[in-house]
Design an enzyme around this catalytic site. Structure first.
Site, short mmCIF file in Angstrom:
data_model
loop_
_atom_site.label_atom_id
_atom_site.label_comp_id
_atom_site.label_asym_id
_atom_site.label_seq_id
_atom_site.Cartn_x
_atom_site.Cartn_y
_atom_site.Cartn_z
N ASP A 1 42.28 38.84 37.02
CA ASP A 1 42.50 40.02 36.19
C ASP A 1 43.39 41.01 36.93
O ASP A 1 43.18 41.29 38.12
CB ASP A 1 41.14 40.65 35.87
N GLU B 1 47.00 37.22 35.77
CA GLU B 1 47.39 38.16 34.73
C GLU B 1 48.43 39.05 35.41
O GLU B 1 48.06 39.93 36.21
CB GLU B 1 46.21 38.98 34.24
#
Length: 711
Positions: A350, A386
């Protein structure tokens, strides 16, 4: 109560049971005193015993308790200066979670005592709280690491054969009628035979689980009757979240997670974890003192020049300082633990750009990537970024090192724009369809560096993408606003639910268009759980706090037609290596022949010219994909050859007549996919070279030419 203790060892960090006793080790560089607190239950008002850690080696405090066993609950009280302006926030009145805890019993019960400062005082976080937090903080657990994997190995599926399925442990099974009610929403349910059978039939090779590291429900959400459903609020990087356990809270959650992984691996399905190493659940200077902040605030977080405040590249209030050696060690130890002990197959990071920031700039050669690259364990699993964060210049698609896959946000945006009819160049569509070589090729990466997706957990579901122009997030306490610039959605003429048959037919076709484009594209496709059967969130494009029917998959209302189409589509694409190439298209004649590996055509049957690519009003193109141009070899060195295909994309609002390519590209073709009708037929309509077929408005047609008929 007096507890027998020995000096112990500074390594490994955390609580480690060796079959005879437990070694405890905690990094706290700036602490002046560390106390190990032992509890009998997770909600005890006070510890029943306290052990001073008098041994200190290289900033690691340690002791060994010969009588301690698995299941023992513990926490720490860490002493030191409370000087927020110097970055120090020590407060021994707060019981702290072990950053290396392998299990955490219970969840936070929000109370003012969890904060290191006195709530409501004018000097805010500069004040000092003496209220004991022990009754309200969950406790760390000593675990037994032994587990019988029965010789079941990790599947090790290559990227070019990978189909990723992003899902949520709880949401996937919470409403599933065929799974025993007592285990729905848990690790056990995800490893249940019903789940595995479904994933097999769908063709999934890897489940990507939204965060399972133990996380915190934000206080402001709890007070509104909501929760941090997605879980991007980590406090324990080694502990599987206890809320997804059906078997217990004192280490049983670890065993249940392993049983889930074992069952999936036995079925040949990989497990990828969505991990959040960029920030913690402690928030900014007004957040609670739960672990890192109280153990050594300046030693874990990125602080501003005035060290009272936190650098925030994540939008959550703080950022872990991955430039510090012990923070890097924490991350690497966590990754290795999940690979070696929990047997997971990879990670999706993330806001990965945050981990690459050297001071303020994102550095692709940062220590984080260097360490991973040389690590013999971590470097061998799937690593997916990401590739953005909320810091300055935070969008970094295409900038991660070789060996990494990336969520390709440019693919998502381009494909959404194409099918909603927005002004966009055919050249970009072709680039995204063929693997985004403009982003990855120059770094010796392959098309599989691109993790292609149309939707993700964050944003509209596929069904809502074709049903709403605006977000409808009133349940989040937010109003509506025009979301087109972010969502790139089109409601097909009516906002939200409707009974209009024409609109419903168009929406169904658009969903098939998106799915077909996704699975025919070069790169690694990622499907979001439920998109294959029209899951809806009623227009909510940010359901992060909705632990309810808005987020849970509704199996009773599954769109069976779309589900069947998706199953057949995935199976078809997995059978044909031309759609999952390991190398780039060359756009050049194949050795020993005159035909190129890929050729682009206009509706009239002519090859596209440079000028054709730059027309933003052009909404249609055909592509010839030569089955002899794979440039790949099988396990025994044999040349891989596939059928050849002619794919026609028509995003125009009217049907178009398409003239098939000349004879040299193939004499006979038969239709295998038509998204206008939803049909997939290996024995579909037949066409000969140079003939014309009509392609319906907003649809995809795939024509196949078997290998033996390839010129």
């Amino acid at each position: 109560m007096t507890i027998e203790s020995y000096p112990g060892s500074p390594y490994p960090l955390g609580a480690t049971w060796d079959g005879k006793g437990v070694n405890f080790a905690l990094f706290a560089e700036n602490a002046t005193k560390v106390e190990l607190c032992l509890f009998k239950s997770s909600d005890d008002e006070a510890e029943y015993a306290k052990v001073n850690l008098t041994e200190r080696t290289h900033h690691v405090w340690h002791t060994y308790l010969p009588e301690a066993k698995p299941g023992q609950l513990y926490g720490y009280r860490v002493h030191g200066p409370y000087e927020p302006h110097n970055g120090h926030r020590f407060n021994p009145h707060k019981v702290l979670l072990d950053p290396y805890a392998k299990a955490i019993a219970g969840t936070i019960e929000w109370h003012d005592s969890l904060f290191g400062y006195r709530m409501g005082y004018p000097d805010k976080d500069l004040s000092f709280s003496k209220t004991d937090s022990a009754p309200y903080i969950p406790k760390s657990v000593v675990v037994n690491p032994t587990f019988d994997w029965e010789g079941i190995e990790m599947p090790k599926i290559p990227y070019h054969k990978t189909i990723i399925y992003e899902t949520h442990v709880k949401g996937f099974t919470k409403l599933h009628p065929d799974i025993p009610e007592e285990i729905r929403g848990t690790y056990a349910a995800l490893g249940h035979p019903v789940t595995i059978k479904y994933l097999h039939e769908l063709g999934i090779t890897a489940v990507e689980l939204m965060p399972v590291h133990h996380f915190i429900n934000d206080r402001h959400l709890v007070e509104k009757g909501l929760s941090n459903y997605w879980g991007y609020n980590t406090i324990g990087y080694f502990a599987p979240d206890v809320r997804y356990s059906s078997s217990g809270t004192h280490g049983e959650q670890v065993v249940e997670f392993k049983e889930m992984v074992k069952a999936l691996h036995k079925a040949g399905i990989e497990v990828i974890l969505d991990v959040v190493y960029n920030h913690t659940a402690e928030g900014n200077q007004m957040g609670p003192t739960l672990s890192f902040r109280g153990i050594d605030n300046v030693g874990y977080y990125r602080l501003t020049e005035d060290q009272r405040y936190y650098m925030d590249y994540t939008g959550t209030g703080n950022t872990l300082n991955a430039n510090l050696p012990h923070v890097l060690r924490l991350i690497m130890d966590s990754l290795r633990y999940w690979i070696l002990e929990m047997h997971v197959d990879g990670f999706r990071f993330d806001l990965a750009a945050t981990l690459a920031r050297e001071l303020h700039e994102v550095d692709r050669l940062s220590a984080f990537f260097d360490i991973i690259h040389q690590d013999p364990v971590i470097s061998q699993v799937k690593l997916i970024a990401e590739p953005w964060d909320v810091g300055e210049g935070g969008y970094h698609v295409g900038n991660f090192p070789p060996g990494w896959g990336e969520w390709n946000g440019k693919y998502r945006d381009c494909i959404r724009d194409y099918w909603r009819g927005a002004d966009s160049m055919l050249a970009e569509f072709a680039e995204r369809f063929t693997g985004s070589s403009d982003l990855y090729r120059d770094d010796y990466r392959s098309p599989t560096a691109s993790i292609n997706f149309i939707t993700a957990h964050d944003g509209f579901t596929l069904n809502d993408l074709v049903s709403y122009n605006e977000k409808h997030n009133m349940a989040n306490g937010e109003g509506n606003n025009d979301g087109e610039s972010h969502n790139r959605s089109w409601n097909c003429g009516i906002e939200g639910a409707t009974n209009d048959p024409e609109v419903l037919a168009l929406r169904a076709k658009q969903k098939r268009n998106f799915l077909t484009t996704l699975f025919l594209s070069q790169g690694v496709p990622m499907l979001v759980a439920g998109d294959e059967f029209s899951r809806t969130q009623q227009g909510n494009n940010n359901a992060y706090c909705q632990d309810n029917e808005i987020s849970w998959l509704n199996w009773e209302h599954a769109d069976k037609d779309l589900l069947e189409f998706t199953k057949r589509l995935v199976k078809f694409c997995k059978q044909h290596p031309v759609f999952n190439r390991r190398g780039w298209f060359k756009g050049q004649p194949i050795k020993g022949g005159k035909l190129k590996d890929i050729v682009w055509f206009l509706p009239e049957g002519r090859e596209m010219t440079e000028e054709n690519w730059s027309h933003d009003y052009a909404k249609s193109l055909g592509v010839y994909m030569n089955g002899k141009g794979l440039h790949a070899k099988g396990p025994k060195g044999e040349q891989i050859i596939d059928d050849s295909f002619y794919v026609i994309f028509n995003a125009h609002y009217e049907p178009l007549k398409y003239k098939l390519p000349p004879k040299k590209y193939g004499e006979a073709w038969h239709k295998v996919i038509d998204t206008a009708t939803g049909t997939m037929d290996k024995k579909g309509e037949h066409y000969t070279y140079g003939k014309t077929l009509e392609v319906a408005a907003r649809s995809v047609v795939v024509l196949e030419q078997p290998k033996k008929k390839t010129p």
